[in-house]
Design a protein around this motif. Structure first.
Motif, short mmCIF file in Angstrom:
data_model
loop_
_atom_site.label_atom_id
_atom_site.label_comp_id
_atom_site.label_asym_id
_atom_site.label_seq_id
_atom_site.Cartn_x
_atom_site.Cartn_y
_atom_site.Cartn_z
N GLN A 189 39.94 35.61 29.80
CA GLN A 189 40.62 36.88 29.92
C GLN A 189 40.00 37.66 31.08
OE1 GLN A 189 40.37 38.88 26.10
NE2 GLN A 189 42.20 37.86 25.35
N PHE A 190 40.75 38.63 31.60
CA PHE A 190 40.22 39.44 32.70
C PHE A 190 40.75 40.86 32.63
CE2 PHE A 190 44.20 37.70 34.28
CZ PHE A 190 44.77 38.72 35.04
N ILE A 191 40.03 41.76 33.30
CA ILE A 191 40.44 43.15 33.41
C ILE A 191 40.32 43.57 34.87
CG2 ILE A 191 39.86 43.82 31.05
CD1 ILE A 191 37.22 44.94 32.14
N GLN A 192 41.01 44.63 35.22
CA GLN A 192 40.90 45.22 36.56
C GLN A 192 40.26 46.60 36.45
OE1 GLN A 192 45.22 44.28 37.40
NE2 GLN A 192 44.36 43.89 39.44
N SER A 193 39.42 46.92 37.40
CA SER A 193 38.72 48.20 37.38
C SER A 193 38.89 48.94 38.69
CB SER A 193 37.22 47.97 37.10
OG SER A 193 36.51 49.19 37.25
N ASN A 194 39.16 50.23 38.57
CA ASN A 194 39.21 51.12 39.73
C ASN A 194 38.17 52.23 39.60
OD1 ASN A 194 41.46 50.04 41.32
ND2 ASN A 194 42.68 50.53 39.51
N GLY A 236 46.59 39.56 31.94
CA GLY A 236 45.21 39.69 31.52
C GLY A 236 44.60 38.40 31.03
N ASN A 237 45.35 37.30 31.15
CA ASN A 237 44.87 36.00 30.71
C ASN A 237 44.96 34.97 31.84
OD1 ASN A 237 44.45 36.00 27.52
ND2 ASN A 237 46.18 37.34 28.01
N ILE A 284 37.51 41.65 37.01
CA ILE A 284 36.38 41.07 36.28
C ILE A 284 36.94 40.04 35.30
CG2 ILE A 284 34.39 41.54 34.80
CD1 ILE A 284 34.93 44.58 35.79
N SER A 285 36.54 38.81 35.47
CA SER A 285 37.09 37.70 34.69
C SER A 285 36.00 37.04 33.85
CB SER A 285 37.71 36.68 35.65
OG SER A 285 38.14 35.53 34.98
N ARG A 286 36.32 36.77 32.59
CA ARG A 286 35.38 36.08 31.70
C ARG A 286 35.54 34.57 31.90
NH1 ARG A 286 32.58 33.29 29.25
NH2 ARG A 286 31.99 33.34 27.06
N THR A 287 35.10 34.11 33.06
CA THR A 287 35.24 32.71 33.43
C THR A 287 33.97 32.23 34.13
OG1 THR A 287 36.37 33.48 35.44
CG2 THR A 287 37.77 32.66 33.66
N GLY A 288 33.92 30.97 34.44
CA GLY A 288 32.79 30.38 35.13
C GLY A 288 32.78 28.89 34.91
#
Length: 276
Positions: A168-173, A79-80, A181-185
């Protein structure tokens, strides 16, 4: 020349298309300055599907990546993600990249123009027989950047993103298709990146633009992205860093864990550090 799965969407929106990293990409839609200001004040949607994605898995994958990149991979938990670089034996930067830690594999996100070079280097140095798989042709990547990005992505996913921290990131189904979905950019603003299958990219792009209307979301091209990253002093491979520059002299000492030793280029970088 390669095209991303969103190419036709860019053409319909009247984008000025250019060659970037071997891909036909939008440099702007209405104007670089306008799109730059939209990201700083509201939100911009970028197609960054030209980026490469490489999966690393197997029981020795962590040990392998510890050798291949300059940062400390052992600190990564599922998740990281980490921003890091991969160096040659002389400490020169082969590429800057992101490493995502999933439960049973890692994903490297690399620059499009360096993909083939990276794959060759990764395979050449794979003495622990980690499994390396190029997923670049199967995955798309959309970046939503700007102060209103959280509301837009939350409305789209119906997921609260308040507790998702930087890198950090999460996966969604929740949809009929899986997304990450990643909190990056790479703009310096609050932002998120969405990884998805190619066949779902068009739907996500259109839906985000529709949802984002009330948040003043606009499509944004490479021109605004380049201006935004320059303001933040973020490196662009080929312009600011390359195999003739090392991470210490490039302002990337913060992602260079010299204490871990034994990564490719560590001996030369240690010498540069002592004599810097």
């Amino acid at each position: 020349m390669n095209k991303t799965p969103l190419h036709d969407h860019h053409v319909v929106l009247g984008a000025k298309m250019v060659n970037f990293g071997g891909y036909k990409m939008p440099v702007y839609y209405t104007g670089i300055a306008e799109e730059h200001q939209a990201v700083r004040n509201h939100a911009g949607l970028f197609d960054v599907s030209h980026m490469g994605q490489v999966i690393i898995k197997g029981k020795n994958s962590q040990k392998y990546l510890q050798k291949m990149v300059t940062s400390d991979i052992t600190s990564l938990t599922p998740g990281n993600a980490q921003y890091t670089v991969m160096c040659n034996e002389n400490g020169g930067i082969i590429d800057d990249l992101l490493v995502y830690c999933f439960h049973d594999y890692y994903m490297l996100v690399v620059n499009a123009g360096n993909l083939e070079k990276n794959l060759e280097w990764l395979n050449r140095n794979n003495d622990v027989k980690a499994h390396i798989e190029d997923k670049s042709k199967q995955m798309s990547l959309l970046a939503i950047q700007g102060p209103n990005s959280r509301e837009i992505v939350s409305d789209f996913t119906q997921i609260s993103l308040e507790n998702l921290k930087f890198y950090q990131f999460i996966q969604s189904n929740k949809f009929y298709f899986p997304i990450t979905i990643s909190r990056t950019g790479y703009t310096g603003e609050l932002g998120y990146e969405i990884y998805c299958n190619n066949q779902d990219a068009g739907y996500i792009w259109d839906d985000l633009l529709e949802i984002g209307k009330k948040y003043r979301l606009v499509p944004a091209g490479l021109g605004a992205r380049d201006l935004l990253r320059m303001e933040m002093k973020y490196c662009l491979y080929g312009n600011d860093i390359n195999e003739k520059s090392n991470p210490l002299e490039s302002g990337l000492e913060w992602i260079t864990a010299l204490g871990k030793k034994n990564f490719i280029g560590s001996e030369k970088l240690g010498f540069h550090k002592m004599n810097g």
